[in-house]
Design an enzyme around this catalytic site. Structure first.
Site, PDB file in Angstrom:
ATOM      1  N   HIS A   1      -3.672 -35.309  -5.557  1.00 11.92           N
ATOM      2  CA  HIS A   1      -2.254 -35.460  -5.881  1.00 11.92           C
ATOM      3  C   HIS A   1      -1.339 -34.946  -4.778  1.00 11.92           C
ATOM      4  CE1 HIS A   1      -3.374 -35.483 -10.456  1.00 11.92           C
ATOM      5  NE2 HIS A   1      -3.733 -36.578  -9.821  1.00 11.92           N
TER       6      HIS A   1
ATOM      7  N   GLN B   1      -7.024 -31.810  -8.333  1.00 12.22           N
ATOM      8  CA  GLN B   1      -5.808 -32.424  -8.851  1.00 12.22           C
ATOM      9  C   GLN B   1      -4.593 -31.522  -8.607  1.00 12.22           C
ATOM     10  OE1 GLN B   1      -8.141 -32.866 -12.695  1.00 12.22           O
ATOM     11  NE2 GLN B   1      -6.750 -34.590 -12.892  1.00 12.22           N
TER      12      GLN B   1
ATOM     13  N   CYS C   1      16.343 -38.175   5.439  1.00 11.51           N
ATOM     14  CA  CYS C   1      15.459 -38.210   6.608  1.00 11.51           C
ATOM     15  C   CYS C   1      16.288 -38.204   7.890  1.00 11.51           C
ATOM     16  CB  CYS C   1      14.585 -39.458   6.548  1.00 11.51           C
ATOM     17  SG  CYS C   1      13.564 -39.704   8.026  1.00 11.51           S
TER      18      CYS C   1
ATOM     19  N   CYS D   1       9.156 -38.906   4.213  1.00 10.61           N
ATOM     20  CA  CYS D   1      10.233 -39.881   4.037  1.00 10.61           C
ATOM     21  C   CYS D   1       9.633 -41.154   3.450  1.00 10.61           C
ATOM     22  CB  CYS D   1      10.907 -40.189   5.374  1.00 10.61           C
ATOM     23  SG  CYS D   1      12.094 -41.558   5.270  1.00 10.61           S
TER      24      CYS D   1
ATOM     25  N   CYS E   1      10.458 -44.319   6.372  1.00 13.18           N
ATOM     26  CA  CYS E   1       9.744 -44.498   7.645  1.00 13.18           C
ATOM     27  C   CYS E   1       8.448 -43.711   7.746  1.00 13.18           C
ATOM     28  CB  CYS E   1      10.661 -44.117   8.809  1.00 13.18           C
ATOM     29  SG  CYS E   1      11.073 -42.345   8.888  1.00 13.18           S
TER      30      CYS E   1
END
Length: 242
Positions: free
Chosen positions: A125, A107, A187, A133, A136
């Site tokens: 996780h 985790q 991005c 991003c 995209c």
């Protein structure tokens, strides 16, 4: 550990565990408690500072909130990146090398199992070392993003660090209040929101990761839980499944 625990039945319970696990195919599930000895705090240990973890709704809901988050992360991720594996990580690696344990489901986002040499770590996780991003799917390493942010925020880390020790949360978020002048980037491919490749509170673990984890548990004879209170369903479900 036996010398410091107040539990008088520690040795007997350890012997029973040895008998139970001997010759079994083991998969391990680890939580934040496995990394506290490496200097990375957790959320639930006795005496741990009260923290409010980042939620996905907060991150997506406000550009100002995201800027503040990235300013804090710009400081906190360095602490996590500098952490080194402790005896618990190394012991699990040794179990794998001896053929007694197959895989580790963790985790944690600190990558310390990988640093310790454990192969095939399944990060439930995500991890602090990747950035993605949300538009995209473009990805980059946290190190490369740090270089871009350093160019935009020259002297920020030094100015904040010079005011005293910085507390860092388990998700690499530093507890810093003065973030008003920090500049973040979007991005470079589509202009979308960049987010650490970490599952936030309120966000689901990707289904392919969950499916793979259940398969690993099914293929094992025993599940060894290390350093987890099992109070979060993302880990508890595997214990219940086992």
């Amino acid at each position: 550990a036996a010398a410091t625990t107040p539990d008088p039945d520690y040795a007997d319970r350890l012997d029973r565990a040895r008998v139970l696990l001997r010759g079994r195919r083991i998969v391990a599930l680890t939580g934040a408690g496995v990394s506290t000895a490496s200097g990375i705090p957790d959320y639930r240990s006795p005496g741990a500072p009260r923290r409010t973890p980042m939620t996905l709704q907060q991150f997506l809901g406000s550009a100002e909130f995201r800027r503040r988050y990235w300013a804090r992360n710009h400081l906190g991720w360095r602490h996590m990146d500098a952490a080194v594996p402790n005896r618990a990580h190394l012991a699990l690696t040794e179990l794998q090398q001896r053929g007694w344990m197959s895989r580790v489901l963790t985790q944690n986002v600190d990558m310390l199992h990988t640093k310790a040499g454990t192969r095939g770590v399944l990060e439930l996780h995500g991890c602090y070392g990747r950035v993605r991003c949300l538009g995209c799917g473009w990805t980059t390493s946290r190190h490369r993003l740090a270089e871009r942010l350093e160019d935009l925020n020259a002297g920020f880390a030094e100015s904040v660090g010079g005011r005293g020790a910085i507390e860092v949360a388990p998700d690499a978020d530093a507890v810093v209040s003065d973030t008003a002048h920090f500049r973040m980037i979007d991005c470079p491919d589509c202009g979308g929101i960049l987010k650490p490749d970490i599952v936030y509170f309120g966000e689901s673990v990707p289904k392919p990761i969950v499916t793979q984890a259940f398969t690993l548990v099914d293929e094992a004879d025993a599940l060894l839980v290390v350093g987890s209170s099992l109070t979060v369903m993302s880990g508890l479900r595997f214990a219940r499944h086992a």
